[in-house]
Enzyme design. Structure first.
Site, PDB file in Angstrom:
ATOM      1  N   ASP A 147       0.838  -1.194   0.000  1.00 52.34           N
ATOM      2  CA  ASP A 147       0.000   0.000   0.000  1.00 52.34           C
ATOM      3  C   ASP A 147       0.878   1.250   0.000  1.00 52.34           C
ATOM      4  O   ASP A 147       2.078   1.210   0.262  1.00 52.34           O
ATOM      5  CB  ASP A 147      -1.022  -0.015   1.136  1.00 52.34           C
ATOM      6  CG  ASP A 147      -0.401   0.044   2.523  1.00 52.34           C
ATOM      7  OD1 ASP A 147       0.466   0.903   2.740  1.00 52.34           O
ATOM      8  OD2 ASP A 147      -0.802  -0.745   3.389  1.00 52.34           O
ATOM      9  N   ARG A 148       0.257   2.369  -0.319  1.00 46.40           N
ATOM     10  CA  ARG A 148       0.994   3.620  -0.543  1.00 46.40           C
ATOM     11  C   ARG A 148       1.790   4.042   0.674  1.00 46.40           C
ATOM     12  O   ARG A 148       2.883   4.626   0.550  1.00 46.40           O
ATOM     13  CB  ARG A 148      -0.009   4.724  -0.930  1.00 46.40           C
ATOM     14  CG  ARG A 148       0.662   6.013  -1.404  1.00 46.40           C
ATOM     15  CD  ARG A 148      -0.372   7.011  -1.886  1.00 46.40           C
ATOM     16  NE  ARG A 148      -0.970   7.726  -0.790  1.00 46.40           N
ATOM     17  CZ  ARG A 148      -0.522   8.888  -0.304  1.00 46.40           C
ATOM     18  NH1 ARG A 148       0.559   9.448  -0.813  1.00 46.40           N
ATOM     19  NH2 ARG A 148      -1.142   9.496   0.685  1.00 46.40           N
TER      20      ARG A 148
END
Length: 327
Positions: A147-148
């Protein structure tokens, strides 16, 4: 037989592939031209204005690379191609490292705040888009995702024909992943411990949740490897790959990972707010390459800043003009 001839290659836009659209049948002759069909298709949506602008600017192509306009005849079954008209994105001012590369495989060291692949408002400023451009690898594709907000190792396939083999490493759990996390230390919480629960992530809802009483679908081995003041350093080994799994499991212990903008409380920092990065790092990947047979144990070159400089991590407003590898 009518053939749909692909257009001449569209210029790459930061490594993003063009969108292909096939025009549907029109037995009632409702759409005398291309513009009337596209107007009806996108009416009432955010895409209406963007598609009208693409047509005006000559950025919609048909067979053989021919520029299409709104007044061109509607041709059922024909293909057209265009690049999505995307708004400007804040530049993520951190470099992407490469820890391993051969003709089949690339393992990158993704910084915090950079999405792995295009999604939502993050399209050009993603690891996939930037690596395609920076390394000249237009066919590069991810075998999995981080995820970011999480930094560390991400595995990419260089050739499309190898992608399935690398994805199976993750699907069949033939790859060992270890993460490093910084979170509060509570002497009352015993380690090592195996965390099992049923995690669900609803599309459109930022936070995942644990479903009490449901069959476990997520498992994490959590180990305490260091203590400094009230801060603990943890090694997390996931045996499954649910969305936000490590963050959910640490939060379930009352030990949320430092800098987490979702657990236990959802915050909504600006896209270009690089303060207090999530202190979660994909530290190692260990696997046997399914294409070459080479045994790999690869480690991230990044470090979690709060372990050595907690005041700096808490107060630093973000990077200046140049990129900084420490996160």
């Amino acid at each position: 037989m009518k053939r749909n001839i692909p257009p001449a290659p569209l210029p790459q836009v930061s490594g993003i592939d063009p969108v292909r659209m096939r025009l549907p049948p029109d037995p009632e002759g409702s759409w005398p031209d291309l513009g009337s069909y596209l107007t009806a298709r996108y009416e009432g949506t955010r895409g209406a204005e963007s598609m009208a602008r693409l047509l005006r600017d000559g950025r919609v192509l048909g067979a053989g690379g021919r520029v299409l306009g709104a007044g061109d005849p509607y041709e059922p079954g024909a293909f057209l191609w265009y690049h999505r008209d995307m708004p400007a994105e804040p530049v993520v001012p951190f470099p992407i490292g490469v820890v391993y590369r051969d003709e089949h495989l690339l393992v990158a060291d993704k910084p915090h705040f950079l999405a792995t692949t295009p999604r939502g408002s993050h399209v050009f400023q993603t690891a996939l888009a930037r690596l395609r451009v920076e390394l000249g690898l237009p066919a590069l594709s991810p075998a999995h995702r981080l995820d970011r907000m999480t930094a560390g190792l991400v595995l990419f396939s260089v050739r499309p024909e190898d992608r399935g083999a690398y994805q199976l490493l993750f699907q069949e759990r033939r790859i060992k992943k270890e993460y490093e996390a910084l979170a509060p230390h509570d002497p009352a919480v015993e380690f090592p411990r195996t965390l099992r629960s049923h995690i669900e992530k609803v599309r459109g809802v930022m936070a995942a949740s644990e479903v009490e009483g449901a069959e476990p679908n997520a498992e994490t081995l959590a180990e305490l490897v260091g203590v400094k003041g009230g801060l603990g350093r943890y090694r997390l080994t996931p045996h499954t790959g649910r969305t936000h799994q490590l963050r959910v499991h640490m939060n379930s212990l009352g030990l949320p990972i430092l800098g987490d903008p979702v657990y236990p409380v959802v915050r909504d920092p600006a896209p270009d707010d690089y303060r207090r990065p999530l202190q979660l790092l994909a530290r190692t990947l260990e696997f046997t390459d399914p294409v070459t047979g080479i045994a790999h144990r690869l480690g991230s070159a990044l470090s979690l800043r709060a372990w050595t400089d907690l005041p700096g991590w808490e107060t630093d407003p973000g990077p200046g003009p140049g990129p900084r590898p420490r996160t």
